[in-house]
Scaffold this motif. Structure first.
Motif, PDB file in Angstrom:
ATOM      1  N   ASN A  24      35.422  16.257  58.591  1.00  0.00           N
ATOM      2  CA  ASN A  24      34.875  16.968  57.441  1.00  0.00           C
ATOM      3  C   ASN A  24      33.562  16.337  56.971  1.00  0.00           C
ATOM      4  N   GLN A  25      32.475  17.104  57.140  1.00  0.00           N
ATOM      5  CA  GLN A  25      31.141  16.641  56.756  1.00  0.00           C
ATOM      6  C   GLN A  25      30.362  17.728  56.015  1.00  0.00           C
ATOM      7  N   PHE A  26      31.043  18.790  55.603  1.00  0.00           N
ATOM      8  CA  PHE A  26      30.472  19.926  54.868  1.00  0.00           C
ATOM      9  C   PHE A  26      29.759  20.906  55.804  1.00  0.00           C
ATOM     10  N   ALA A  27      29.482  22.088  55.232  1.00  0.00           N
ATOM     11  CA  ALA A  27      29.022  23.226  56.034  1.00  0.00           C
ATOM     12  C   ALA A  27      27.659  23.005  56.662  1.00  0.00           C
ATOM     13  N   GLY A  28      26.765  22.254  55.970  1.00  0.00           N
ATOM     14  CA  GLY A  28      25.424  22.046  56.514  1.00  0.00           C
ATOM     15  C   GLY A  28      25.450  21.326  57.852  1.00  0.00           C
ATOM     16  N   VAL A  29      26.243  20.285  57.936  1.00  0.00           N
ATOM     17  CA  VAL A  29      26.360  19.535  59.192  1.00  0.00           C
ATOM     18  C   VAL A  29      26.991  20.417  60.264  1.00  0.00           C
ATOM     19  N   ALA A  30      27.987  21.205  59.884  1.00  0.00           N
ATOM     20  CA  ALA A  30      28.638  22.108  60.853  1.00  0.00           C
ATOM     21  C   ALA A  30      27.626  23.104  61.410  1.00  0.00           C
ATOM     22  N   ARG A  31      26.798  23.669  60.546  1.00  0.00           N
ATOM     23  CA  ARG A  31      25.789  24.621  61.025  1.00  0.00           C
ATOM     24  C   ARG A  31      24.773  23.937  61.930  1.00  0.00           C
ATOM     25  N   ASN A  32      24.364  22.737  61.562  1.00  0.00           N
ATOM     26  CA  ASN A  32      23.408  22.008  62.412  1.00  0.00           C
ATOM     27  C   ASN A  32      23.989  21.736  63.788  1.00  0.00           C
ATOM     28  N   ASN A  33      25.241  21.325  63.838  1.00  0.00           N
ATOM     29  CA  ASN A  33      25.875  21.046  65.130  1.00  0.00           C
ATOM     30  C   ASN A  33      26.033  22.313  65.955  1.00  0.00           C
ATOM     31  N   GLY A  34      26.347  23.412  65.297  1.00  0.00           N
ATOM     32  CA  GLY A  34      26.435  24.677  66.021  1.00  0.00           C
ATOM     33  C   GLY A  34      25.079  25.135  66.514  1.00  0.00           C
ATOM     34  N   MET A  35      24.056  24.985  65.690  1.00  0.00           N
ATOM     35  CA  MET A  35      22.704  25.389  66.074  1.00  0.00           C
ATOM     36  C   MET A  35      22.200  24.565  67.258  1.00  0.00           C
ATOM     37  N   ALA A  36      22.572  23.298  67.304  1.00  0.00           N
ATOM     38  CA  ALA A  36      22.143  22.440  68.407  1.00  0.00           C
ATOM     39  C   ALA A  36      22.696  22.919  69.748  1.00  0.00           C
ATOM     40  N   GLN A  37      23.853  23.593  69.717  1.00  0.00           N
ATOM     41  CA  GLN A  37      24.479  24.078  70.949  1.00  0.00           C
ATOM     42  C   GLN A  37      24.118  25.532  71.265  1.00  0.00           C
ATOM     43  N   ALA A  38      23.362  26.176  70.367  1.00  0.00           N
ATOM     44  CA  ALA A  38      23.070  27.598  70.526  1.00  0.00           C
ATOM     45  C   ALA A  38      22.164  27.863  71.720  1.00  0.00           C
ATOM     46  N   ARG A  39      22.388  28.997  72.412  1.00  0.00           N
ATOM     47  CA  ARG A  39      21.612  29.365  73.598  1.00  0.00           C
ATOM     48  C   ARG A  39      20.967  30.733  73.480  1.00  0.00           C
ATOM     49  N   GLY A  40      21.093  31.363  72.329  1.00  0.00           N
ATOM     50  CA  GLY A  40      20.559  32.700  72.163  1.00  0.00           C
ATOM     51  C   GLY A  40      19.067  32.712  71.883  1.00  0.00           C
ATOM     52  N   GLU A  41      18.476  33.888  72.060  1.00  0.00           N
ATOM     53  CA  GLU A  41      17.073  34.074  71.689  1.00  0.00           C
ATOM     54  C   GLU A  41      16.941  34.053  70.170  1.00  0.00           C
ATOM     55  N   TYR A  42      17.918  34.657  69.513  1.00  0.00           N
ATOM     56  CA  TYR A  42      17.960  34.677  68.047  1.00  0.00           C
ATOM     57  C   TYR A  42      19.298  34.105  67.582  1.00  0.00           C
ATOM     58  N   ILE A  43      19.363  33.783  66.288  1.00  0.00           N
ATOM     59  CA  ILE A  43      20.567  33.155  65.754  1.00  0.00           C
ATOM     60  C   ILE A  43      20.834  33.680  64.356  1.00  0.00           C
ATOM     61  N   MET A  44      22.124  33.870  64.039  1.00  0.00           N
ATOM     62  CA  MET A  44      22.563  34.183  62.686  1.00  0.00           C
ATOM     63  C   MET A  44      23.674  33.218  62.300  1.00  0.00           C
ATOM     64  N   PHE A  45      23.879  33.083  60.991  1.00  0.00           N
ATOM     65  CA  PHE A  45      24.919  32.209  60.459  1.00  0.00           C
ATOM     66  C   PHE A  45      25.865  33.060  59.612  1.00  0.00           C
ATOM     67  N   CYS A  46      27.164  32.893  59.852  1.00  0.00           N
ATOM     68  CA  CYS A  46      28.168  33.690  59.149  1.00  0.00           C
ATOM     69  C   CYS A  46      29.261  32.754  58.655  1.00  0.00           C
ATOM     70  N   ASP A  47      29.485  32.705  57.347  1.00  0.00           N
ATOM     71  CA  ASP A  47      30.574  31.880  56.830  1.00  0.00           C
ATOM     72  C   ASP A  47      31.915  32.475  57.236  1.00  0.00           C
ATOM     73  N   SER A  48      32.921  31.618  57.310  1.00  0.00           N
ATOM     74  CA  SER A  48      34.202  32.033  57.873  1.00  0.00           C
ATOM     75  C   SER A  48      35.016  32.941  56.958  1.00  0.00           C
ATOM     76  N   ASP A  49      34.561  33.160  55.734  1.00  0.00           N
ATOM     77  CA  ASP A  49      35.245  34.118  54.861  1.00  0.00           C
ATOM     78  C   ASP A  49      34.420  35.390  54.654  1.00  0.00           C
ATOM     79  N   ASP A  50      33.330  35.527  55.410  1.00  0.00           N
ATOM     80  CA  ASP A  50      32.487  36.716  55.325  1.00  0.00           C
ATOM     81  C   ASP A  50      32.680  37.575  56.574  1.00  0.00           C
ATOM     82  N   TRP A  51      32.004  38.709  56.626  1.00  0.00           N
ATOM     83  CA  TRP A  51      32.093  39.550  57.822  1.00  0.00           C
ATOM     84  C   TRP A  51      30.839  40.391  57.970  1.00  0.00           C
TER      85      TRP A  51
END
Length: 389
Positions: free
Chosen positions: A69-96
């Motif tokens: 547990n390091q809060f959402a900002g760190v989670a997004r950064n770690n996910g972004m570092a692994q991203a391979r898409g041309e574009y990127i979006m961020f979606c919280d886990s309680d949204d749709w």
């Protein structure tokens, strides 16, 4: 799959078992199929990890990352570092997202060769189960005639035509990496620096005036719902934005000032204890407002309420300022009550008019003249039916 990914979606997850399936169903069901869904579990202690593993087993586009547990900002950064898409979006886990959200945002980005595409948004109030429009996420009246635009061609509103939240924005991934943009690591306000700098650095911003994402609000256990625990985080983040780019040539100071004071007011409205609000008051009056030169201005520099708000914030004691906020809140509630009563009054007048109209229609239908006229036109109507047939 790495070479065919058009859009990466990063989903930070923390103890959201009650909402996670709705979020993931909306993502795996997108009409755009060449995507990857990077779910970063931020040390969940509920059933969220098991739900994530279930979806990953069923769909190879779902990729999982687990962290302490390091809060959402760190989670997004770690996910972004692994991203391979041309574009990127961020979606919280309680949204749709709406089924065509990614496809439409991508098409708009490519049409305008954009660094960022901002779309419309709906809000879902979790406590009362109501979904409503959310115009703050995309103010079309604050968009210049020429689109795409940037911070120089829309300097009056670059920080105000949308919210600082990132879930209604699609970004060119290479653009983010080129400028080294990262989310903050704080409990709250982690998206401020990322989003504000992205809006300023972007050369081409486009918009899509459709509500394609839905943001859940009013959850008691959400980070926004627990702002009192770290009330200074958003304010400090905006101060950091100023320190990074405030001296840049052409910096949109008016847009920044209006946005920053709006954040200040939102913070005081959102904290739930005196200690947190006192800390915010002392922080702002301890030199921050002077450093940023946020003070009363003549003319139409601010939206209409800000000068009065700043006068009380800067010139009174903490107790006087809180009394002012209480007064303003009461006045706002009275005005809102008056508006609702006006709407109800107009509704009653309309209902009365419709009722009288229906009575008059029934009276005419029962009259001898109407019945005679109806009988005389029976052959004519029969001929018309045959002709149409």
């Amino acid at each position: 799959m790495g070479e065919s990914v058009k859009v990466s979606v990063v989903v930070p997850v923390y103890n959201s078992q009650s909402y996670l399936r709705q979020c993931l169903d909306s993502l795996v069901g997108q009409t755009l199929e060449d995507i990857e869904i990077i779910c970063v579990d931020d040390g969940s202690t509920d059933e969220s990890p098991e739900i994530l593993k279930e979806y990953a087993a069923a769909d190879p586009r779902v990729r999982l990352i687990f962290q302490e547990n390091q809060f959402a900002g760190v989670a997004r950064n770690n996910g972004m570092a692994q991203a391979r898409g041309e574009y990127i979006m961020f979606c919280d886990s309680d949204d749709w997202m709406e089924p065509m959200a990614l496809e439409k945002n991508l098409a708009q980005c490519r049409k305008d060769d954009a660094d960022i595409c901002v779309c419309g948004c709906q809000q879902y109030f979790d406590r009362i189960g109501i979904e409503v429009s959310a115009p703050d996420y995309l103010w079309m009246s604050r968009i210049p005639e020429e689109v795409p635009f940037n911070g120089r061609t829309n300097s009056e509103h670059i920080f105000n035509f949308t919210t600082i939240m990132t879930h209604n924005k699609m970004y060119r991934l290479e653009f983010l990496r080129q400028h080294g943009l990262q989310y903050g690591v704080t409990r709250n306000g982690e998206d401020v620096i990322f989003s504000a700098l992205a809006l300023w650095y972007a050369e081409r911003i486009t918009v899509l005036n459709e509500p394609l994402v839905c943001y859940r609000v009013d959850r008691a256990d959400s980070l926004v719902g627990t702002l009192s625990a770290s009330a200074l985080d958003p304010l400090k983040a905006w101060v950091e934005v100023w320190r990074r780019i405030g001296a840049a040539e052409g910096f949109p100071k008016r847009s920044f000032d209006n946005k920053f004071v709006g954040v200040i007011r939102h913070t005081f409205r959102s904290v739930s204890n005196g200690e947190a609000s006192r800390a915010c008051f002392d922080y702002l009056n301890g030199g921050v407002l002077d450093e940023l030169d946020v003070t009363m201005r003549d003319g139409d520099y601010y939206v209409d309420w800000i000068n009065e708000f700043l006068l009380h914030l800067r010139s009174g004691s903490y107790d006087q300022f809180m009394a002012y906020l209480l007064f303003i809140s009461s006045r706002t509630m009275d005005e809102e009550g008056a508006r609702k009563r006006k709407v109800q009054q107009e509704k009653r007048v309309l209902e009365k008019s419709l009722k009288e109209s229906r009575k008059e229609t029934e009276r005419i239908a029962q009259s001898r003249a109407y019945k005679l006229g109806y009988a005389l036109t029976v052959p004519y109507r029969a001929v018309r039916r045959i002709a149409r047939g």
